[in-house]
Each structure stands twice: as structure tokens, then as C-alpha cells.
Write an enzyme that holds these catalytic residues in place. Structure first.
Site, PDB file in Angstrom:
ATOM      1  N   SER A  96       0.868  -1.182   0.000  1.00 27.70           N
ATOM      2  CA  SER A  96       0.000   0.000   0.000  1.00 27.70           C
ATOM      3  C   SER A  96       0.905   1.232   0.000  1.00 27.70           C
ATOM      4  CB  SER A  96      -0.863   0.008   1.271  1.00 27.70           C
ATOM      5  OG  SER A  96      -1.323   1.320   1.557  1.00 27.70           O
ATOM      6  N   TYR A 149      -1.935  -1.029  10.088  1.00 30.77           N
ATOM      7  CA  TYR A 149      -1.881  -1.103   8.619  1.00 30.77           C
ATOM      8  C   TYR A 149      -0.531  -0.616   8.093  1.00 30.77           C
ATOM      9  CZ  TYR A 149      -3.738  -1.253   3.873  1.00 30.77           C
ATOM     10  OH  TYR A 149      -3.955  -1.558   2.545  1.00 30.77           O
TER      11      TYR A 149
END
Ligand SMILES: NC(=O)c1ccc[n+]([C@@H]2O[C@H](COP(=O)([O-])OP(=O)(O)OC[C@H]3O[C@@H](n4cnc5c(N)ncnc54)[C@H](O)[C@@H]3O)[C@@H](O)[C@H]2O)c1
Length: 256
Positions: free
Chosen positions: A145, A168
Site C-alpha cells: 500500500s 496497517y
């Protein structure tokens, strides 16, 4: 038909990006193996793919955190299709407490979310890596990401219930570095390993978030799953055969 007869296993294939990846692999002439911890919710999609692409599609349950589950799928695919060319690590394991503000994240939840996501990507890479080594080559693509390299942009979550979870950023940074580790480890075994790091994907997010997010982008802002699928196809294909150990950011300029 850039992927003609390439057998590609996608983890988390029942999700937002997973379904788009499966479709694009099939359109490109590949054999798409949809795996997910839960496939009962996408029966309609599975039936349609089976109808539209007979002999090129297969769906099965697979838990990326369970070695037995991974190996039984490898065996089934090998028997059914005679080989495996590529693994796409795309699953998104998270527990029910994932996504809280830093102050509310317990040590247990932090560790649990890191261990299933990073640990799961490790386990599939290890097990498919062993298979690829035995069968003279392969290809692994990990989903990272933009937040694996970019500091959080907390301001875009203002006036929404959303946040960028601390887990995350930690997970995706780890996956980008793990990509380089495996690429180096398998360099002499004809196994290449790359990472695909998208920015935000449209999924009915609140308007305030979308417009704040888009203000950092170039032409489009938040992307559609297909905008990412095209680069995935390139990485699966032989057009990228000399590329390994790299992280590809697709974000319409968000991280600039
Ligand atoms: N959606 C985005 O905006 C975005 C942006 C950047 C990166 N990504 C990354 O792309 C990947 C896919 O994201 P998504 O938005 O499609 O996720 P999603 O939540 O829509 O789908 C993820 C799938 O993973 C499956 N899964 C969960 N735990 C599993 C396990 N243990 N074993 C096998 N499957 C399991 C779920 O059942 C689900 O179908 C993730 O790695 C995510 O971090 C997504």
C-alpha cells in the site's frame, strides 16, 4: 492474451480487488484460481466465472495462516492444472478490533493483526516458494500500500469515522521489505517477487474523505480496482520477466 495459460493463484480472491484481479487474469488468457478464507458469499460470481471461462477458473477455500490449507490447495491445483506460475498475495486478514485510534489499540490486537497479515503473506510465500523451487521457477506478487512507505495523512480522515490504523502502516511496510527479502533469497531459483502498492480504491467512502483524498492526486483521485489490475497483469506476464524485488506504487500521484 498476454497471460495465455499461466496459472495464477489469488488469495483473498473474494474481496474488492481480488474479484477484479480474477476477471482481468481470465480476460488476459490466464487460468485464475480464486482462493479465500470464505467463498460462500460470492457464489454468483463463482458461477458466472465458471460459465464464462470453463477450464480456466477454479475457486476454493484457503486460509493463508494455515500451512495445511495452503499445501492442500497447492496439491489440488497441481493435479488439476499441471503447474502453478504465480501467487498473488492479496488477502486482508483483520480481527474485529482492527482500525481503532492508537490509544485504543491493545497489544494483543496489534500483534494479532500483524501476525495474521504479515505472517500469512510469509507463510504462503514460503510454501509456494518451496513449490516453485522444486518446479523450476515461479512468480510472487504481494499487495502492499502507499501507506507502507508514506507517513500517514491524518488530515484526510477529518470529519469521518475513518482513520489510518497503526497496524496497517506497520503491516504494509513489513510486506514491502519482505518482498525484497524473498526476491533476494530466491534470486538464483528463477523465482521473482514484487510488490504492488495502490493508493485508495473507491468503495463508497464518505464524500468528505473522497474530496480530501482527491485533492492530493493528479487526474482521477481514488482509483477503481481495474486501474490496479492492469499493472498486476504486467507483473504476472513475461513482459516483466527481468523485474524482481521492486515495489510499484499506483496512486495517481497521491504520495507525491
Ligand atoms: N482497497 C484498498 O483501498 C486498498 C488499497 C491499498 C492496498 N490494498 C490491499 O489490497 C489487498 C486487497 O484489499 P481489498 O480492499 O480487496 O480487501 P477486501 O477486504 O475487500 O478483501 C480481502 C479478502 O481477504 C480475505 N481473507 C481475510 N483473511 C483471510 C485469510 N486468513 N486467508 C485467506 N483469505 C482471507 C477476506 O475474506 C476477503 O475476501 C489487501 O492486501 C489490502 O491491504 C487495498
Amino acid at each position: 492474451m498476454i497471460l495465455e495459460n499461466k496459472v495464477v493463484v489469488v488469495t483473498g480472491g473474494a474481496g474488492l480487488l481480488g474479484k477484479a484481479f480474477i476477471k482481468e487474469i481470465l480476460i488476459s488468457g490466464g487460468v485464475a484460481i480464486l482462493t479465500d478464507i470464505k467463498i460462500s458469499s460470492i457464489k454468483g460470481f463463482i458461477n458466472k466465472m465458471n460459465r464464462d471461462y470453463p477450464n480456466h477458473f477454479y475457486a476454493t477455500k484457503m486460509d493463508i495462516t494455515k500451512k495445511l490449507s495452503i499445501n492442500s490447495v497447492i496439491k489440488i491445483i497441481f493435479k488439476k492444472f499441471g503447474g502453478i506460475d504465480c501467487l498473488v498475495n492479496n488477502a486482508y486478514p483483520k480481527n474485529k478490533n482492527f482500525g481503532k485510534q492508537v490509544e485504543d489499540v491493545s497489544y494483543r490486537d496489534f500483534s494479532d493483526n500483524l501476525s495474521t497479515h504479515v505472517g500469512g503473506y510469509f507463510l504462503t510465500s514460503q510454501q509456494f516458494g518451496i513449490f516453485f523451487k522444486k518446479h523450476k521457477g515461479g512468480n510472487i506478487i504481494n499487495m502492499g500500500s502507499v501507506y507502507g512507505t508514506l507517513p500517514p495523512r491524518f488530515q484526510i480522515y477529518k470529519n469521518t469515522a475513518m482513520t489510518l490504523p497503526v497496524e496497517y502502516s506497520s503491516i504494509k511496510a513489513s510486506i514491502i521489505q519482505m518482498t525484497k527479502y524473498f526476491a533476494q533469497y530466491f534470486k538464483k531459483d528463477k523465482i521473482r517477487v514484487n510488490c504492488l502498492s495502490p493508493g485508495g480504491i473507491k468503495d463508497n467512502q464518505p464524500k468528505a474523505f473522497v474530496s480530501a483524498y482527491n485533492s492530493f492526486c493528479s487526474k482521477k483521485g481514488m482509483l477503481d480496482p481495474n486501474d490496479v489490475a492492469n499493472t498486476l497483469i504486467f507483473l504476472i506476464s513475461d513482459s516483466s520477466k527481468f523485474i524482481t524485488g521492486q515495489n510499484f506504487i499506483i496512486d495517481d500521484g497521491f504520495s507525491l
